[in-house]
Design an enzyme around this catalytic site. Structure first.
Site: not given
Lengths: 735, 103
Positions: A362, A399
């Site tokens: 993330d 990401e």
């Protein structure tokens, strides 16, 4: 006298000479511990505790009996219990299943220097492998608890039997992004253990039927669902931290995600889930959050890191404030050598002890910032991960952006090992299906695996994880049902969530009885998943999209622990045509190697097989120029370039043609225009004919055929592609 | 077939596992298969699960077997979600177990 269950295999066990007590303190026997491994580990007859702090001056081990309010003993780490900056001691005769442990750290409180030691706080072990305190989801904790998240000791054996790493090549994966709780919490899910790891096991037959071979679990590290707990001003419902992007610990699974969490057995339950998924040919990727912790900024609580070693763990400004590149109050100091070690240790632990197959990072751009927040070109952490031996076959997916303005899709430092969530794919495909007339050239790059992003660094097609939907943003059904977001229920005046969704409601905002609009919505859903599955790169779908799941227009359901975010399994029947379509097109992708190249296509016939490996066409074969407002295009893949080796799935049946067999030709005609158009497929070699696999413009069951049963089309020279439709043809020998 | 039965109390955990483990080992060392009657047991901890599994492995190392009998709903649930149930042949009662083994 041992409380550690060792079964004697023979009558003589060799005793180590350094496992005898040397000290006694308030009735407990102790000795200097082993600095490594960090955390708590069971040794014969005792428990070894070890913790690191660069700037602490003193440390005390605090022990509780399970769930008691006050500790039963606090043991200082004597001078002889230290080595370098590590405090370690061995404590004998502990019933390790019935104690909780923590630390008090003493040191300077000088925030402007980066130090925030407070010895009045009891702190969670950063290396805790089991964390208690939030054992049952949503159960109100005692807010006066002096030590709310407690570390416990784990005996880490597990019988994996014959669990062998699947090592499925990344480009052969069909990834299913899912949330442990949302997946089965809904009343119609029909599982016994709703909202838990065990609940997922009960749905394994469903996942196999759908055909996905990889699940990506949204954060399963221990987090606090009560973080930012409040009531919605709109409908009075309780709002929780449902998604969990807020780590309390990096080595422990969320207790409340385990049906047996109330007994502290979440470790075994999660391992069992991984074992059962593997036995069914399904890999497991974990969504990991190394960009910030749940401690927030200087106004946040002391859970662990702030009190253990603030200056080490957090990126701080020169005057001691918290950098906020995560948007969540603090930023983990990922390229500090010791934090980097902790991150590497964490990932190695999940791979070696839980047999995890990959990680999705993330806000991964943060991992490339140095200790002062500046982006680095060769971040040591990312380099370590790319080269780590235990992680050598682990999927690493980034990401590749953060909340501080760093957008690195296509430029993420990768050493050839990292893949990325391709946000450009998402944006391009969404715009295309809603009829954007300026996006065709970008769409073409995405379909062939984004060489504009990944070819120059020779990262190949396998660097691209393609998706149209993910947990951030609309579900697929909502993407085609809403023009704008409706997040009022989140209690932030609809200010939260993405504004730029590239969505189109097909004529009406939200639910409607109009059959034409609903038909078009189903068609658009099929268009989206079709483009996803026929594009080069690894496809990822959002759990629930295969049943047309709606969040009622909420595109940021991070706090909606209710029917908004929970899958409604009744949808499976309501949208049976969508499920059938997903199932067949996933199977189609898995059976056709020509859709799953690793390296970028050449667009030439470099082997002299008669046709290029890949070719673009327009409405006329071999004439790729755009017309019809740049909303029509077609492409053909030459199956002779994709000669496959057999790929065995766990059931033993090959999922691709046997060794030496070329794949079929595949032709895809895309008409995102609002009028019907005739397309001319290229002529196939003698003896072959075009068969029709899918036509999103037809109603079910003519919209898609089971792979292998495709009928020959009558007119081999022209197909009529309806408005906003895609037709897939398969070229193979006529039987 | 040599077979002996040992009965468990209400709990099997890190506090009291020793007795069960010693009893099972004694049976195995005598060359008998073992039945563990868990009818009175309503809780098995992590340690308890491991004692059951390691005792079974000890038995198998000597060509013998360990059977479990009488799961309560709570115990069955724990064994299912952790996957420990897959290792064992289990029966509802001692009689059922004995009957199945003599066939």
């Amino acid at each position: 006298m041992s409380n550690c269950p060792i079964v004697r295999l023979s009558n003589s066990i060799m005793l180590r000479v350094d496992l005898f007590p040397t000290h006694e303190y308030q009735g407990l026997k102790l000795r200097p511990g082993r600095p490594y491994p960090f955390g708590a580990s069971v040794v014969p007859g005792a428990v070894n505790f070890s913790i690191y702090s660069r700037y602490a001056t003193d440390c005390t081990l605090v022990l509780f009996r399970n769930r008691e309010e006050e500790p039963f003993i606090e043991i200082p780490f004597f001078k002889e219990f230290r080595m370098g900056n590590v405090f370690s001691m061995i404590v004998f005769d502990l019933d390790y299943e019935n104690i909780e442990y923590g630390f008090r750290m003493d040191g300077p409180f000088q925030p402007e220097e980066g130090h925030r030691f407070d010895k009045s706080k009891i702190l969670l072990d950063p290396y805790a492998k089991l964390i208690v305190g939030r054992d049952v989801w949503g159960q109100q904790p005692n807010w006066d608890n002096i030590y709310p998240y407690r570390s416990r000791v784990v005996f880490s054996d597990f019988d994996w039997e014959n669990d062998v790493p699947l090592e499925t090549p990344i480009n052969d994966l069909v990834v299913y992004e899912m949330h442990v709780r949302n997946f089965t919490c809904g009343a119609a899910s029909g599982v016994k253990h709703r909202g838990t790891f065990a609940g997922i096991i009960e749905k394994i037959p469903y996942l196999k039927e759908l055909g996905v071979n990889c699940v990506e679990l949204m954060p399963i590290h221990e987090f606090d669902e009560f973080e930012n707990h409040r009531t919605s001003p709109v409908d009075g419902r309780e709002l929780f931290n449902l998604w969990g992007y807020s780590n309390v610990g990096f080595f422990a699974p969320k207790a409340a995600y385990a049906s047996s969490g109330r007994f502290g057995m979440q470790v075994d339950e999660l391992k069992n889930l991984v074992k059962r998924l593997h036995a069914n040919g399904i890999e497991v990727i974990l969504d990991v959050v190394f960009n910030h912790t749940a401690e927030g900024n200087e106004n946040g609580p002391y859970i662990s890191y702030r009190g253990i070693d603030n200056k080490t763990y957090y990126m701080l400004t020169p005057d001691g404030h918290y950098f906020n590149f995560s948007g969540c109050g603090n930023t983990l100091n990922c390229n500090n050598p010791n934090v980097r070690d902790m991150i590497v240790e964490s990932l190695r632990y999940w791979v070696s002890d839980y047999h995890i197959d990959g990680f999705r990072f993330d806000l991964a751009a943060i991992l490339g910032r140095d200790q002062n927040g500046n982006p680095m070109s060769n971040p040591p952490l990312l380099e370590s991960l790319a080269h780590d031996p235990i992680l050598g076959k682990t999927k690493l997916i980034a990401e590749a952006w953060d909340a501080g303005g760093l957008y690195q899709v296509g430029s993420f430092p990768s050493w050839g090992r990292w893949a990325e969530w391709n946000g450009r794919f998402r944006d391009s495909i969404r715009r295309f299906i809603k009829g954007d007339t300026q996006v065709l050239s970008d769409v073409k790059e995405r379909i062939i695996g984004s060489p504009d992003l990944y070819a120059s660094q020779r990262r190949g097609i396998k660097a691209s994880v393609n998706f149209v939907t993910a947990h951030d943003g609309f579900t697929l059904m909502d993407l085609v049902s809403y023009n704008s977001k409706h997040n009022e229920a989140n209690g932030e005046d609809n200010r939260d969530g993405e504004n730029n969704n590239n969505s189109w409601n097909c004529g009406c905002e939200g639910p409607t009885d109009d059959p034409d609009i609903n038909r078009l919505r189903h068609q658009q859903v099929k268009n989206a998943v079709t483009l996803l599955m026929v594009s080069q790169g690894t496809p990822m779908i959002l759990s629930g999209d295969e049943m047309g799941n709606s969040q009622f227009g909420n595109n940021n359901a991070y706090c909606q622990d209710n029917e908004v975010a929970w899958l409604d399994w009744n949808d499976l029947q309501k949208n049976a045509d969508i499920f059938r379509f997903f199932k067949h097109i996933i199977q189609f992708r898995r059976q056709h190697k020509v859709l799953r190249y690793e390296e970028h296509l050449s667009h030439t016939d470099y082997l002299g097989l008669g046709y290029p490996d890949f070719s673009w066409h327009g409405v006329r074969a071999w004439q790729p120029h755009s017309c019809h407002e740049n909303l029509t295009a077609a492409f053909m893949l030459n199956g002779r370039y994709a000669v496959s080796a057999p790929v065995m799935v766990s059931s033993g049946s090959p999922e691709s043609p046997s060794e030496g067999t070329p794949d079929d030709f595949i032709y895809v005609a895309m008409n995102m225009h609002w009028e019907m158009h005739g397309f001319e497929p290229p002529q196939l070699p003698q003896g072959m004919a075009w068969h029709i696999f899918a036509n999103t413009g037809m109603p079910s069951p003519e919209d898609i055929f089971e792979p292998g049963t495709e009928p020959v089309i009558e007119n081999q020279h022209e197909i009529l592609v309806g408005p906003r439709s895609i037709i897939i043809l398969v070229g193979r020998e006529t039987s | 077939m040599n077979i002996e039965i040992h009965s468990l109390g209400a709990r099997l955990d890190s506090f009291n596992y020793q007795e069960a483990q010693d009893a099972l080992l004694a049976i195995i060392e005598k060359g008998s298969n073992a039945i563990l009657d868990m009818t009175a047991c309503n809780y098995v901890s992590s340690t308890g699960l491991r004692v059951l599994l390691s005792s079974k492995k000890m038995a198998e190392a000597k060509g013998l077997q360990l059977y479990l009998v009488g799961f309560s709903d709570e115990v069955r649930d724990i064994m299912e979600v952790t996957g420990f149930d897959n290792f064992f042949e289990s029966f509802a009662t001692v009689d059922e177990c004995l009957k199945a083994l003599t066939i």
